[in-house]
Write a protein that holds these residues in place. Structure first.
Motif, PDB file in Angstrom:
ATOM      1  N   VAL A  69      -7.701   7.390   5.454  1.00 41.46           N
ATOM      2  CA  VAL A  69      -7.764   7.084   4.150  1.00 41.46           C
ATOM      3  C   VAL A  69      -9.103   7.945   3.377  1.00 41.46           C
ATOM      4  N   LYS A 106       0.754  -1.241  -0.041  1.00 39.00           N
ATOM      5  CA  LYS A 106       0.107   0.027   0.009  1.00 39.00           C
ATOM      6  C   LYS A 106       0.925   1.299  -0.061  1.00 39.00           C
ATOM      7  N   VAL A 107       0.751   2.269  -0.883  1.00 37.46           N
ATOM      8  CA  VAL A 107       1.249   3.521  -0.886  1.00 37.46           C
ATOM      9  C   VAL A 107       0.818   4.416   0.421  1.00 37.46           C
ATOM     10  N   ASN A 108       1.566   4.952   1.076  1.00 37.61           N
ATOM     11  CA  ASN A 108       1.438   5.937   2.122  1.00 37.61           C
ATOM     12  C   ASN A 108       1.001   7.477   1.671  1.00 37.61           C
ATOM     13  N   LEU A 109      -0.072   7.726   1.889  1.00 36.88           N
ATOM     14  CA  LEU A 109      -0.679   8.932   1.374  1.00 36.88           C
ATOM     15  C   LEU A 109       0.308  10.121   1.944  1.00 36.88           C
ATOM     16  N   LEU A 119       2.692   7.401  -6.270  1.00 28.78           N
ATOM     17  CA  LEU A 119       1.116   7.441  -6.272  1.00 28.78           C
ATOM     18  C   LEU A 119       0.968   7.059  -7.778  1.00 28.78           C
ATOM     19  N   LEU A 135      -8.860  11.029   1.656  1.00 30.69           N
ATOM     20  CA  LEU A 135      -8.610  11.149   0.152  1.00 30.69           C
ATOM     21  C   LEU A 135      -9.809  11.468  -0.627  1.00 30.69           C
ATOM     22  N   TYR A 194      -5.218   0.122  -2.022  1.00 29.80           N
ATOM     23  CA  TYR A 194      -4.035   0.434  -2.522  1.00 29.80           C
ATOM     24  C   TYR A 194      -3.363   1.579  -1.546  1.00 29.80           C
ATOM     25  N   VAL A 195      -3.944   2.196  -0.477  1.00 32.22           N
ATOM     26  CA  VAL A 195      -3.235   3.346   0.015  1.00 32.22           C
ATOM     27  C   VAL A 195      -3.357   3.208   1.461  1.00 32.22           C
ATOM     28  N   ILE A 220      -0.341   3.510  -8.703  1.00 28.34           N
ATOM     29  CA  ILE A 220      -1.734   2.892  -8.328  1.00 28.34           C
ATOM     30  C   ILE A 220      -2.550   3.283  -9.664  1.00 28.34           C
TER      31      ILE A 220
END
Length: 215
Positions: free
Chosen positions: A191, A153-156, A164, A194, A211-212, A167
């Motif tokens: 999350v 998972k991508v860290n926002l 980013l 977003l 994914y985040v 994704i």
């Protein structure tokens, strides 16, 4: 003079035959160059046909050359992210080397260096902080598409625009909008924040959620 006229009347048929013959010969000589010109014009078609054949061979050679090359997008913790053209049959290790190698932040366990690449593949190298487990290739995976991309998972709150864009559904503009929101609001608390980013509706939010993360 009268005798000359009488003579012409008497031998007019004998004189008409040579006159007709001369007329036919003159016509043949007159129109023969035109026929030759047409023949020469017809001959010029052969080089054009040969040229067309050569063009087709060039196109075939170009297609073969393209088939021997593949283009991959290298992202993440590499020194020079970007698009790279490699020989067909190249592996992830070749793509990493083309991108200048791994950075100090890279997690070598996040990629399978031996995996073969395919055209249009994405090679994503995770950072150590992303804590990606060791990745191995599996049958059915798209070559060059890192399994870690699916599992990580991508860290926002820490991701770059390049991170980013790994994704699906996030392009350059949307990635820039996410970072702009993060900077303007002191980061993402959850999350769900977003959905406050311009252009991200409920449907898009649900597709991005797996994914985040903000942890």
């Amino acid at each position: 003079m009268d005798k000359y006229i009488e003579w012409l009347k008497e031998y007019k048929w004998q004189l008409s035959v040579p006159a007709v013959a001369l007329l036919l010969i003159g016509s043949f000589v007159l129109f023969r160059p035109a026929a030759q010109s047409q023949d020469q014009t017809g001959l010029t078609d052969f080089p054009q046909t040969e040229q067309t054949s050569t063009s087709q061979e060039d196109l075939a050679a170009s297609s073969t050359e393209e088939a021997s090359q593949l283009v991959v997008d290298v992202k993440g913790a590499v020194k020079e992210p970007g698009l790279y053209s490699l020989e067909a049959g190249s592996r992830v290790n070749d793509a990493i080397e083309a991108a200048g190698g791994l950075t100090d932040e890279a997690d070598p366990k996040s990629i399978n260096l031996a995996q073969k690449l395919t055209d249009e593949a994405v090679v994503y190298v995770a950072r150590v902080e992303e804590q990606v487990s060791i990745i191995g290739s599996r049958e059915g995976d798209s070559a060059g598409s890192m399994q870690g991309e699916k599992n990580t998972k991508v860290n926002l709150n820490t991701a770059t625009e390049a991170d980013l864009q790994t994704i699906s559904g996030i392009g350059a503009k949307r990635a820039a909008d996410i970072i702009a929101y993060r900077e303007a609001n002191g980061g993402f608390k959850t999350v769900d924040d977003l959905s406050n980013v311009s252009g991200i509706g409920d449907k898009t939010m649900e597709s991005l959620r797996p994914y985040v993360t903000v942890d």
